[in-house]
Design a protein around this motif. Structure first.
Motif, PDB file in Angstrom:
ATOM      1  N   MET A 252       0.845  -1.204   0.000  1.00 40.27           N
ATOM      2  CA  MET A 252       0.000   0.000   0.000  1.00 40.27           C
ATOM      3  C   MET A 252       0.878   1.252   0.000  1.00 40.27           C
ATOM      4  O   MET A 252       1.842   1.321   0.746  1.00 40.27           O
ATOM      5  CB  MET A 252      -0.889  -0.010   1.238  1.00 40.27           C
ATOM      6  CG  MET A 252      -1.834   1.158   1.281  1.00 40.27           C
ATOM      7  SD  MET A 252      -3.159   0.908   2.472  1.00 40.27           S
ATOM      8  CE  MET A 252      -4.172   2.332   2.104  1.00 40.27           C
ATOM      9  N   THR A 253       0.519   2.194  -0.841  1.00 37.31           N
ATOM     10  CA  THR A 253       1.246   3.468  -0.861  1.00 37.31           C
ATOM     11  C   THR A 253       0.377   4.554  -0.223  1.00 37.31           C
ATOM     12  O   THR A 253      -0.841   4.441  -0.207  1.00 37.31           O
ATOM     13  CB  THR A 253       1.573   3.888  -2.303  1.00 37.31           C
ATOM     14  OG1 THR A 253       0.370   3.856  -3.065  1.00 37.31           O
ATOM     15  CG2 THR A 253       2.593   2.954  -2.920  1.00 37.31           C
TER      16      THR A 253
ATOM     17  N   ARG B 275      -7.334   8.791  -6.691  1.00 40.21           N
ATOM     18  CA  ARG B 275      -5.874   8.762  -6.523  1.00 40.21           C
ATOM     19  C   ARG B 275      -5.419   9.769  -5.469  1.00 40.21           C
ATOM     20  O   ARG B 275      -4.248   9.778  -5.080  1.00 40.21           O
ATOM     21  CB  ARG B 275      -5.178   9.013  -7.862  1.00 40.21           C
ATOM     22  CG  ARG B 275      -5.093   7.745  -8.705  1.00 40.21           C
ATOM     23  CD  ARG B 275      -4.274   7.974  -9.945  1.00 40.21           C
ATOM     24  NE  ARG B 275      -5.106   8.452 -11.042  1.00 40.21           N
ATOM     25  CZ  ARG B 275      -4.633   9.004 -12.148  1.00 40.21           C
ATOM     26  NH1 ARG B 275      -3.333   9.180 -12.292  1.00 40.21           N
ATOM     27  NH2 ARG B 275      -5.448   9.388 -13.106  1.00 40.21           N
TER      28      ARG B 275
ATOM     29  N   ASN C 236     -13.394   1.555 -14.491  1.00 37.99           N
ATOM     30  CA  ASN C 236     -12.309   1.690 -13.508  1.00 37.99           C
ATOM     31  C   ASN C 236     -11.833   0.354 -12.934  1.00 37.99           C
ATOM     32  O   ASN C 236     -10.809   0.322 -12.240  1.00 37.99           O
ATOM     33  CB  ASN C 236     -12.756   2.599 -12.354  1.00 37.99           C
ATOM     34  CG  ASN C 236     -12.748   4.070 -12.747  1.00 37.99           C
ATOM     35  OD1 ASN C 236     -12.043   4.461 -13.678  1.00 37.99           O
ATOM     36  ND2 ASN C 236     -13.539   4.874 -12.052  1.00 37.99           N
TER      37      ASN C 236
ATOM     38  N   ALA D 118      -8.246  -0.740 -12.782  1.00 40.88           N
ATOM     39  CA  ALA D 118      -7.291  -0.098 -11.870  1.00 40.88           C
ATOM     40  C   ALA D 118      -7.494  -0.536 -10.414  1.00 40.88           C
ATOM     41  O   ALA D 118      -6.871   0.007  -9.509  1.00 40.88           O
ATOM     42  CB  ALA D 118      -7.426   1.421 -11.965  1.00 40.88           C
ATOM     43  N   ASP D 119      -8.378  -1.512 -10.195  1.00 37.24           N
ATOM     44  CA  ASP D 119      -8.706  -1.872  -8.806  1.00 37.24           C
ATOM     45  C   ASP D 119      -7.534  -2.526  -8.077  1.00 37.24           C
ATOM     46  O   ASP D 119      -6.929  -3.465  -8.574  1.00 37.24           O
ATOM     47  CB  ASP D 119      -9.906  -2.826  -8.784  1.00 37.24           C
ATOM     48  CG  ASP D 119     -10.237  -3.263  -7.362  1.00 37.24           C
ATOM     49  OD1 ASP D 119     -10.195  -2.390  -6.471  1.00 37.24           O
ATOM     50  OD2 ASP D 119     -10.517  -4.453  -7.153  1.00 37.24           O
ATOM     51  N   LYS D 120      -7.242  -1.990  -6.886  1.00 33.72           N
ATOM     52  CA  LYS D 120      -6.167  -2.570  -6.062  1.00 33.72           C
ATOM     53  C   LYS D 120      -6.735  -3.289  -4.845  1.00 33.72           C
ATOM     54  O   LYS D 120      -6.027  -3.498  -3.860  1.00 33.72           O
ATOM     55  CB  LYS D 120      -5.225  -1.465  -5.593  1.00 33.72           C
ATOM     56  CG  LYS D 120      -4.404  -0.839  -6.712  1.00 33.72           C
ATOM     57  CD  LYS D 120      -3.489   0.255  -6.149  1.00 33.72           C
ATOM     58  CE  LYS D 120      -2.615   0.857  -7.241  1.00 33.72           C
ATOM     59  NZ  LYS D 120      -1.852   2.015  -6.718  1.00 33.72           N
ATOM     60  N   GLY D 121      -8.002  -3.606  -4.884  1.00 28.61           N
ATOM     61  CA  GLY D 121      -8.593  -4.352  -3.767  1.00 28.61           C
ATOM     62  C   GLY D 121      -9.750  -3.637  -3.081  1.00 28.61           C
ATOM     63  O   GLY D 121     -10.444  -4.215  -2.250  1.00 28.61           O
ATOM     64  N   LYS D 122      -9.945  -2.348  -3.427  1.00 27.92           N
ATOM     65  CA  LYS D 122     -11.023  -1.621  -2.762  1.00 27.92           C
ATOM     66  C   LYS D 122     -12.406  -2.022  -3.292  1.00 27.92           C
ATOM     67  O   LYS D 122     -13.408  -1.833  -2.600  1.00 27.92           O
ATOM     68  CB  LYS D 122     -10.812  -0.111  -2.910  1.00 27.92           C
ATOM     69  CG  LYS D 122      -9.731   0.431  -1.955  1.00 27.92           C
ATOM     70  CD  LYS D 122      -9.561   1.924  -2.084  1.00 27.92           C
ATOM     71  CE  LYS D 122      -8.743   2.486  -0.925  1.00 27.92           C
ATOM     72  NZ  LYS D 122      -8.488   3.937  -1.070  1.00 27.92           N
ATOM     73  N   TYR D 123     -12.469  -2.552  -4.517  1.00 29.37           N
ATOM     74  CA  TYR D 123     -13.784  -2.959  -5.043  1.00 29.37           C
ATOM     75  C   TYR D 123     -14.444  -3.983  -4.136  1.00 29.37           C
ATOM     76  O   TYR D 123     -15.659  -3.947  -3.920  1.00 29.37           O
ATOM     77  CB  TYR D 123     -13.648  -3.535  -6.466  1.00 29.37           C
ATOM     78  CG  TYR D 123     -13.787  -2.526  -7.583  1.00 29.37           C
ATOM     79  CD1 TYR D 123     -13.130  -1.304  -7.517  1.00 29.37           C
ATOM     80  CD2 TYR D 123     -14.566  -2.789  -8.696  1.00 29.37           C
ATOM     81  CE1 TYR D 123     -13.239  -0.377  -8.534  1.00 29.37           C
ATOM     82  CE2 TYR D 123     -14.694  -1.865  -9.728  1.00 29.37           C
ATOM     83  CZ  TYR D 123     -14.027  -0.661  -9.645  1.00 29.37           C
ATOM     84  OH  TYR D 123     -14.156   0.249 -10.658  1.00 29.37           O
TER      85      TYR D 123
ATOM     86  N   PRO E 240      -9.248   6.800 -10.739  1.00 32.81           N
ATOM     87  CA  PRO E 240      -8.257   5.712 -10.616  1.00 32.81           C
ATOM     88  C   PRO E 240      -7.676   5.252 -11.947  1.00 32.81           C
ATOM     89  O   PRO E 240      -6.501   4.864 -11.995  1.00 32.81           O
ATOM     90  CB  PRO E 240      -9.044   4.582  -9.931  1.00 32.81           C
ATOM     91  CG  PRO E 240     -10.475   4.973  -9.978  1.00 32.81           C
ATOM     92  CD  PRO E 240     -10.508   6.457 -10.067  1.00 32.81           C
ATOM     93  N   ARG E 241      -8.443   5.275 -13.016  1.00 28.75           N
ATOM     94  CA  ARG E 241      -7.918   4.879 -14.319  1.00 28.75           C
ATOM     95  C   ARG E 241      -7.739   6.136 -15.164  1.00 28.75           C
ATOM     96  O   ARG E 241      -8.658   6.966 -15.250  1.00 28.75           O
ATOM     97  CB  ARG E 241      -8.890   3.914 -15.010  1.00 28.75           C
ATOM     98  CG  ARG E 241      -8.441   3.484 -16.387  1.00 28.75           C
ATOM     99  CD  ARG E 241      -9.344   2.369 -16.931  1.00 28.75           C
ATOM    100  NE  ARG E 241      -9.018   2.044 -18.312  1.00 28.75           N
ATOM    101  CZ  ARG E 241      -9.588   1.064 -19.008  1.00 28.75           C
ATOM    102  NH1 ARG E 241     -10.559   0.332 -18.444  1.00 28.75           N
ATOM    103  NH2 ARG E 241      -9.244   0.825 -20.248  1.00 28.75           N
TER     104      ARG E 241
END
Ligand code: ZN
Length: 383
Positions: free
Chosen positions: A1-2, A208, A294, A297-302, A367-368
């Motif tokens: 995670m950033t 973002r 989008n 671009a999902d990093k797990g929040k969906y 996000p995308r």
């Protein structure tokens, strides 16, 4: 995670509770406000909501002037008319009763009353000197979250353009959240404004520009809205559901005040500007299409969003398509139109709308990464 660098504050005071509107006199007195402009609209007047406020003001001998000629997607002319009343009557504050349109108008009047000029002069971020006129905001939808946000959106009708003014100086001094004030909403308004609030939370969460603070607000908003939106649309008199929705939309408003939004809101504004589509409906129709776009671009929040809005248990491994599928089912249950065609949008203006959507700062933090061609394709798909 950033982690993005961030700063966070909540500039206004939030007061919540059944019959909290009765606190209005003491709130005004504590801020030295004795002669206010009550900004609202004719629909709320007809529904008897304006009278609830004027009765309280009258009973406490607080002087006020009325400005009720606020239309959906309020115009620059409306702002000018309200400012003229404010200035000519020697007032010292604004009480705003409404959904997004009276709130946006009140904020714009607050700017012009102290800075002069036209609202178009202040489009963008921090284009005027504060402080402005203090605003006490009483939301009648759940909602825009406008009672806690630094945004005012005004329509320049000459060019069908919705301009956004941003400054923490226009965050209302007090947000007075009284669930009884949303108990008589029509079902479709409850549904569309509730989905607008959900969209604020979802777009802020995926932005973002999101931070741990805005994520906390967005998660709280999604939990409250996910748990209460079906109950509230089914029965607006359900005091617990109304409270949950009112608080959820407030938390969502704080989240997007800092994390901003995304493509859905960038695309919703031209639908209001060109076709007069109400803001909540515009976002509700667009949201599944934008979430499909989008998903890449999902990093797990969906999956987290999905868990807030789904009904019952699901034992299958999560894939992003499950979120859009369940969201569409929710929108259908709530009676939201499925396509932009159904709300009167015409294909001929897709290019013009896309050009305007690209002017929104929300495109940059979607996000995308998004191009003009992407926006045109998304409008086409939603049509
Ligand atoms: Zn919105």
């Amino acid at each position: 995670m950033t982690f993005n660098p961030f700063a966070f504050k909540v500039p206004g005071e939030v007061i919540f509770g059944a019959n909290s509107i009765s606190k209005l006199p003491e709130i005004l007195a504590s801020r030295g406000l004795s002669k206010v402009l009550l900004v609202s609209d004719r629909g709320l007047e007809a529904a008897g909501m304006v009278k609830k406020i004027t009765d309280i003001l009258d009973a406490n001998s607080i002087k006020y002037s009325l400005f009720l000629d606020v239309e959906a997607n309020p115009s620059c002319d409306t702002v000018d008319n309200g400012t003229t009343i404010y200035n000519s009557e020697g007032l010292d504050g604004i009480v705003c009763l409404g959904g997004g349109s009276p709130m946006d108008t009140a904020k714009a009047i607050a700017i012009l009353a102290t800075n002069g000029g036209k609202i178009q002069d202040y489009e963008g971020a921090n284009k005027f000197q504060g402080p402005t006129v203090p605003i006490i905001a009483i939301p009648t939808t759940a909602g825009t979250g406008s009672e806690v946000t630094p945004f005012a959106v005004i329509t320049d009708k000459k060019i069908n353009y919705k301009l956004t003014v941003f400054s923490y100086e226009i965050v209302p001094e007090v947000a007075l959240l009284d669930p009884e004030m949303i108990a008589t909403l029509p079902a479709l308004v409850a549904a569309s404004t509730g989905i607008d609030a959900l969209t604020h939370a979802v777009e802020a969460y995926l932005s973002r520009a999101a931070s741990p603070f805005s994520d906390g607000m967005a998660e709280q908003a999604m939990e409250l809205i996910g748990r209460n939106i079906r109950l509230f649309v089914a029965n607006r008199g359900d005091a617990d559901a109304a409270s949950g929705m009112l608080l959820g939309s407030m938390f969502a408003g704080i989240a997007f005040s800092w994390a901003r939004l995304g493509d859905c809101h960038a695309m919703a504004h031209p639908l209001g500007g060109f076709f007069g589509v109400p803001h909540g409906i515009a976002n509700a129709v667009l949201l599944p299409t934008v979430l499909e776009f989008n998903a890449l671009a999902d990093k797990g929040k969906y999956e987290k969003i999905y868990n807030y809005i789904k009904r019952g248990k699901n034992d299958n491994a999560f894939i992003p398509e499950m979120l859009t599928r369940d969201l569409k089912a929710l929108l259908e249950q709530l009676g939201i139109p499925k396509t932009l065609s159904e709300v009167g949008v015409k294909q001929e203006l897709i290019h013009e709308m896309a050009v305007d959507a690209m002017k929104s700062g929300n495109i940059m933090i979607n996000p995308r990464q998004t191009t003009l061609g992407d926006i045109e394709a998304l409008y086409q798909k939603a049509l």
